[in-house]
Design an enzyme around this catalytic site. Structure first.
Site, PDB file in Angstrom:
ATOM      1  N   ASN A  42       0.603  -1.017   0.036  1.00  0.00           N
ATOM      2  CA  ASN A  42      -0.171  -0.075  -0.118  1.00  0.00           C
ATOM      3  C   ASN A  42       0.812   1.399  -0.365  1.00  0.00           C
ATOM      4  O   ASN A  42       0.498   2.760  -0.003  1.00  0.00           O
ATOM      5  CB  ASN A  42      -0.875  -0.628   1.350  1.00  0.00           C
ATOM      6  N   TYR A  44      -0.296   9.967   6.654  1.00  0.00           N
ATOM      7  CA  TYR A  44       1.066   9.614   5.730  1.00  0.00           C
ATOM      8  C   TYR A  44       1.206  10.497   5.488  1.00  0.00           C
ATOM      9  O   TYR A  44       2.277  10.606   4.865  1.00  0.00           O
ATOM     10  CB  TYR A  44       0.261   7.751   5.009  1.00  0.00           C
ATOM     11  N   ASN A  95      10.779  -0.746   4.898  1.00  0.00           N
ATOM     12  CA  ASN A  95       9.658  -0.452   5.872  1.00  0.00           C
ATOM     13  C   ASN A  95       8.076  -1.308   4.680  1.00  0.00           C
ATOM     14  O   ASN A  95       8.003  -1.396   3.983  1.00  0.00           O
ATOM     15  CB  ASN A  95       9.173   0.780   5.134  1.00  0.00           C
ATOM     16  N   HIS A 150       4.044  -6.532  11.455  1.00  0.00           N
ATOM     17  CA  HIS A 150       3.041  -6.927  12.153  1.00  0.00           C
ATOM     18  C   HIS A 150       2.380  -8.150  12.322  1.00  0.00           C
ATOM     19  O   HIS A 150       1.141  -8.893  12.993  1.00  0.00           O
ATOM     20  CB  HIS A 150       1.425  -5.808  12.824  1.00  0.00           C
ATOM     21  N   ASP A 170      11.911 -13.768   8.699  1.00  0.00           N
ATOM     22  CA  ASP A 170      12.782 -14.906   8.828  1.00  0.00           C
ATOM     23  C   ASP A 170      14.102 -14.620   7.969  1.00  0.00           C
ATOM     24  O   ASP A 170      15.145 -15.173   7.681  1.00  0.00           O
ATOM     25  CB  ASP A 170      12.352 -16.134   8.419  1.00  0.00           C
ATOM     26  N   HIS A 217       9.141   3.487   9.598  1.00  0.00           N
ATOM     27  CA  HIS A 217       7.502   3.276   9.083  1.00  0.00           C
ATOM     28  C   HIS A 217       7.499   5.174   9.647  1.00  0.00           C
ATOM     29  O   HIS A 217       7.910   5.930  10.009  1.00  0.00           O
ATOM     30  CB  HIS A 217       6.956   2.990  10.833  1.00  0.00           C
ATOM     31  N   LEU A 218       6.334   5.412   8.702  1.00  0.00           N
ATOM     32  CA  LEU A 218       6.081   6.754   8.630  1.00  0.00           C
ATOM     33  C   LEU A 218       4.961   7.562   9.594  1.00  0.00           C
ATOM     34  O   LEU A 218       5.824   8.617  10.180  1.00  0.00           O
ATOM     35  CB  LEU A 218       5.272   7.205   7.361  1.00  0.00           C
ATOM     36  N   SER A 219       5.029   6.972  10.491  1.00  0.00           N
ATOM     37  CA  SER A 219       3.763   7.273  11.231  1.00  0.00           C
ATOM     38  C   SER A 219       4.186   6.715  12.099  1.00  0.00           C
ATOM     39  O   SER A 219       5.218   5.081  12.522  1.00  0.00           O
ATOM     40  CB  SER A 219       2.320   6.670  11.346  1.00  0.00           C
ATOM     41  N   ARG A 278      -0.554   4.766  17.674  1.00  0.00           N
ATOM     42  CA  ARG A 278      -1.577   3.933  17.251  1.00  0.00           C
ATOM     43  C   ARG A 278      -2.154   2.500  17.673  1.00  0.00           C
ATOM     44  O   ARG A 278      -2.222   2.529  18.975  1.00  0.00           O
ATOM     45  CB  ARG A 278      -0.925   3.597  15.470  1.00  0.00           C
ATOM     46  N   ARG A 321      -1.221  -2.746  16.194  1.00  0.00           N
ATOM     47  CA  ARG A 321       0.434  -1.887  14.873  1.00  0.00           C
ATOM     48  C   ARG A 321       1.353  -2.207  16.173  1.00  0.00           C
ATOM     49  O   ARG A 321       2.914  -1.469  15.892  1.00  0.00           O
ATOM     50  CB  ARG A 321       0.301  -0.353  14.073  1.00  0.00           C
TER      51      ARG A 321
HETATM   52  O1  CA2 Z   1       4.004   3.917   9.095  1.00  0.00           O
HETATM   53  C1  CA2 Z   1       3.812   3.566   8.316  1.00  0.00           C
HETATM   54  O2  CA2 Z   1       5.157   3.482   7.903  1.00  0.00           O
HETATM   55  C2  CA2 Z   1       3.618   2.235   8.857  1.00  0.00           C
HETATM   56  O3  CA2 Z   1       4.218   1.039   8.227  1.00  0.00           O
HETATM   57  C3  CA2 Z   1       2.882   2.222   7.391  1.00  0.00           C
HETATM   58  C4  CA2 Z   1       1.531   0.832   6.874  1.00  0.00           C
HETATM   59  C5  CA2 Z   1       1.117   0.757   8.095  1.00  0.00           C
HETATM   60  O4  CA2 Z   1       0.675  -0.699   7.813  1.00  0.00           O
HETATM   61  C6  CA2 Z   1       1.979   0.435   9.957  1.00  0.00           C
HETATM   62  O5  CA2 Z   1       1.079  -0.043  10.221  1.00  0.00           O
HETATM   63  C7  CA2 Z   1       2.945   0.977   9.331  1.00  0.00           C
HETATM   64  C8  CA2 Z   1       0.476   1.011   6.225  1.00  0.00           C
HETATM   65  C9  CA2 Z   1       0.894   1.973   4.909  1.00  0.00           C
HETATM   66  C10 CA2 Z   1       0.113   2.210   3.558  1.00  0.00           C
HETATM   67  O6  CA2 Z   1       0.076   3.142   3.067  1.00  0.00           O
HETATM   68  C11 CA2 Z   1      -1.315   4.046   2.891  1.00  0.00           C
HETATM   69  C12 CA2 Z   1      -0.367   5.290   1.924  1.00  0.00           C
HETATM   70  C13 CA2 Z   1      -1.861   6.571   1.314  1.00  0.00           C
HETATM   71  C14 CA2 Z   1      -2.439   5.703   1.763  1.00  0.00           C
HETATM   72  C15 CA2 Z   1      -3.481   4.670   2.588  1.00  0.00           C
HETATM   73  C16 CA2 Z   1      -2.439   3.829   2.598  1.00  0.00           C
END
Ligand code: CA2
Length: 148
Positions: free
Chosen positions: A11, A23, A74, A80, A87, A100-102, A107, A111
């Site tokens: 994603n 994001y 990332n 998770h 592995d 991770h961006l967030s 959260r 997560r």
């Molecule tokens: O914060 C992050 O970088 C994450 O790896 C992003 C994942 C999330 O499942 C992790 O818990 C934290 C989700 C990526 C989804 O990216 C999107 C970007 C734009 C719009 C929708 C989803």
């Protein structure tokens, strides 16, 4: 000169196009340009890839052996859930920074668990796209120290 592989998981190809409140507005192409520029600036080299498929990510980590000195990963939601990615990292023994961006710890509870944290050299989260710069710098510093 170190060669780094920057891997983005599921994603993250949607970056900058959906959920900007979570994001941000920076696109994946812009994130990848940033990574290339940061590595170039230190005389190093970054290569970027993205996949939505767990097996492709596992194979990218396997294929990195002998080609890359370090990985910035990332893994998106696979962070998770994926023992397979955990592995892959531990079997290839390539120093890997989890990114991770967030701030995943601020959260939802699901997560907070990362299968990658125990096999990564460290984790950076919560700094948005600048986290990729921080991760590359941290990884280069780690590699230089390990080579001493
Ligand atoms: O914060 C992050 O970088 C994450 O790896 C992003 C994942 C999330 O499942 C992790 O818990 C934290 C989700 C990526 C989804 O990216 C999107 C970007 C734009 C719009 C929708 C989803």
């Amino acid at each position: 000169m170190y060669s780094l592989l920057v891997i983005n998981g599921p994603n993250l190809n949607l970056l900058g196009t959906r959920q900007p409140e979570v994001y941000g507005k920076t696109t994946l192409a812009q994130v990848e340009s940033l990574c290339l520029a940061v590595a170039k600036n230190t005389g190093d080299k970054a290569t970027c890839m993205q996949s939505n498929h767990e097996g492709t990510l596992v194979e990218a980590i396997h294929d990195a052996r002998g080609k890359y000195d370090g990985i910035v990963l990332n893994a998106g939601a696979y962070t998770h859930t994926s023992i397979a990615l955990m592995d892959a990292i531990s079997s290839t023994e390539i120093p890997t920074v989890e990114l991770h961006l967030s701030n995943i710890h601020a959260r939802e509870e699901f997560r907070h668990k990362s299968y990658l944290a125990s096999v990564a050299v460290g984790q950076i989260c919560g700094f948005g796209p600048n986290g990729y710069k921080l991760a590359i710098e941290a990884l280069l510093h780690y590699l230089a120290e390990a080579a001493k």
